[in-house]
Design an enzyme around this catalytic site. Structure first.
Site, short mmCIF file in Angstrom:
data_model
loop_
_atom_site.label_atom_id
_atom_site.label_comp_id
_atom_site.label_asym_id
_atom_site.label_seq_id
_atom_site.Cartn_x
_atom_site.Cartn_y
_atom_site.Cartn_z
N HIS A 90 70.44 61.96 22.25
CA HIS A 90 70.66 60.73 21.48
C HIS A 90 70.54 59.49 22.35
CE1 HIS A 90 71.18 63.05 18.00
NE2 HIS A 90 71.69 62.07 17.28
N ASP A 153 81.78 56.35 17.64
CA ASP A 153 81.71 56.17 16.18
C ASP A 153 81.03 57.36 15.52
OD1 ASP A 153 82.77 53.71 16.59
OD2 ASP A 153 80.88 52.62 16.35
N GLU A 266 87.63 47.54 15.24
CA GLU A 266 86.21 47.24 15.51
C GLU A 266 85.81 46.01 14.70
OE1 GLU A 266 83.18 50.15 15.38
OE2 GLU A 266 84.19 51.53 16.76
#
Ligand code: FAD
Length: 519
Positions: A90, A153, A266
């Protein structure tokens, strides 16, 4: 300048011949796992970014640390082979790739470790470096009722992949990044040695590997701190039209004591229009909630801000949740009437981005490139950043989330390899671009470069997170006064520059001399 660090002489090692016969190589390596020929269409030549593609020589699926050690030792007996651990690929810029080298698929080791450890009244879990965080979550909560304290996240990332960077989400203001929540590692170094390390045992390796961009060793096991998992989470979004009010409230929340704030903080920037990706519809948490723009003042600009918070609770606490949450919200100055909230289970909350990804995959145009940019920007420069980058360069959005929220430097350990801006409060900024249609990828990459160049030109106190640089000078600037420590760690743990070549920091030289990357 070429930094000469040392010379490794291998007079007694004949260079192994690597032809295309994978079974003979597997046999000569005595691998318990498997090995495949590298191929441009193979997993190892791609990553989430979709911007780079290189062909490895072999893709290795090791059974564990012993196999990885054998692979690294094999590479060390050649004059040019490099080794890249691949977590879940990723990365954005080819960081887990090895051109003509050996790529180790860490996912094949994901089930090797899973041990719950109560030690002196605290709780830990030993997991594999190749385990996905989503599996760590579901197994920990369902079996033991405990969970790691600090997250990312999105959870389809490996433990070793995020620990090699930092691992940041809305819990980091309280517990620090994931690198602050690990107490022991098992690592295969660039010399092929399998080493257990911690704050007190082989500590230079331990701290080097954390945030070390894969440069010093392959993480095969990590011991992660746990907390009791709550049952439920109240998840809330509120909106601001002024950046100064948004940052005032966000900073207020992240500097309160535990028990006097939310458990997750956040925020993100969105456009003051009805754009489905970056505008008003990106705010409501529930499809049943409508964003009502009449609450926004006529004088508001083209950019708005959303503070996202979450409050953990146990089912038995339910009657007191409203009082606690309303008490906290009452201290904030968001736009009246623009609050969205839902109550969800703790695991559902942590898997929220995985769920969103599934929805996008089901409805969307498929995997395109993702020219993402992540930065840490000091509080002292964040107003300037907002004015120039969000309000000017990106006023029409990036076709995906633009995250921004504050973190506290004191929750990070300076002994790790991560570098941060100066000052106690700094902001993470994440420009998560999706490009199904709209500007070309080249234009978006150029815009990222323009943002970074602007930060450098005006002398902003910032660092790239998940850094990607092309020249030695840029890496030296990135690490600043930590560069020499980083180079010394490389010399100690991977003196032949075998590991993680896709980061483009060091280059393997046929003479087996470490040469700092130069272009
Ligand atoms: P890879 O991309 O496979 O590898 C990354 C680097 O680590 C490479 O250099 C590789 O060689 C090295 N590496 C991999 N495994 C190991 C190992 N076991 N030992 C040593 N080195 C290793 N980051 C955050 O902090 N917070 C977020 O909320 C967040 N969300 C994301 C959401 C998405 C959709 C994506 C694509 C990325 C996100 N990231 C986030 C970034 C992510 O943490 C990094 O890209 C991370 O490196 C990805 O993990 P991976 O397992 O895919 O690693």
């Amino acid at each position: 300048m070429i930094a000469y660090l040392g010379r490794i002489v291998h007079d007694n090692d004949a260079e192994p011949k690597l032809d295309d016969d994978v079974s003979s190589i597997s046999k000569s390596l005595d691998l318990q796992g498997s090995i495949e020929n590298g191929d441009v269409s193979s997993l190892a030549s791609k990553d989430f970014g979709g911007l780079y593609s290189v062909k490895p020589l072999f893709l290795i699926k090791p059974s564990g640390a012993e196999d990885i050690s054998r692979v690294v030792k094999l590479a060390s007996r050649t004059s040019n082979l490099t080794v890249a651990a691949r977590g879940n690929g990723h990365s954005i810029n080819g960081q887990a790739m090895a051109e003509g080298g050996l790529v180790i698929d860490m996912r094949s080791t994901e089930k090797n470790h899973f041990e719950f450890l109560p030690i002196n009244g605290s709780h830990y879990i030993d997991v594999s470096g190749g385990a996905l965080w989503e599996d760590v979550l579901t197994r920990c909560v369902s079996r033991y009722g405990y969970a790691p304290r600090s997250w990312t996240d999105y959870l389809s990332l490996t433990v070793g992949g995020t620990l090699s960077n930092a691992g940041v989400s809305g819990q980091a203001f309280r517990y620090g990044p994931q690198t602050s929540n690990v107490t022991e590692l098992e690592v295969v170094t660039g010399k092929g040695e399998i080493t257990v390390c911690s704050e007190t045992l082989n500590s230079e390796l331990f701290f080097g590997v954390l945030g070390g961009l894969g440069q010093f060793g392959v993480i095969t096991r990590a011991r992660i701190k746990l907390q009791q998992a709550p049952d439920m989470v109240r998840w809330i979004r509120v909106v601001y039209s002024e950046f100064e009010e948004f940052t005032r409230d966000a900073e207020f929340l992240v500097t309160q004591k535990e028990g006097e704030s939310f458990d997750y903080v956040e925020g993100f920037v969105f456009c003051n229009n009805d754009d489905p990706f970056n505008g008003w519809p990106s705010v409501p948490l529930d499809p049943g909630h409508e964003f009502n723009p009449t609450h926004i003042s006529q004088t508001a600009g083209s950019i708005l801000y959303c503070l996202e918070v979450a409050f953990h609770y146990r089912n038995s606490d339910h009657p007191t949740v409203d009082t606690a949450v309303n008490g906290l919200l009452g201290r904030l100055r968001f736009v009246e009437g623009l609050k969205s909230q839902v109550d969800v289970s703790y695991t559902k909350f942590l898997l929220r981005v995985n769920r969103a990804e599934e929805q996008v995959k089901a409805n969307g145009p498929g995997d395109g490139p993702h020219p993402w940019l992540n930065l840490f920007v000091s509080k002292s420069d964040v107003v300037n950043f907002d004015r120039t980058v969000f309000k000017t360069m990106l006023k029409d959005g990036v076709g995906g989330p633009m995250l921004i929220y504050p973190l506290l430097r004191s929750k990070w350990d300076d002994r790790t390899s991560v570098v941060l801006p100066e000052g106690e409060i700094f902001y993470i900024v994440a420009l998560l671009r999706f490009v199904p249609n709209g500007p070309s990828v080249e234009k978006l990459v150029a815009q990222n470069r323009e943002i970074v160049n602007w930060c450098i030109k005006v002398g902003l106190d910032f660092k790239l997170y998940l850094p990607h640089y092309q020249s030695k000078g840029d890496w030296e600037r990135h690490f600043g006064n930590r560069w020499s420590r980083f180079v010394e760690r490389k010399a100690s743990f991977d003196p032949m520059a075998i590991l993680a070549p896709g980061q483009n920091i060091f280059r393997r030289d046929p003479s087996n001399t470490i040469i700092s990357r130069e272009f």
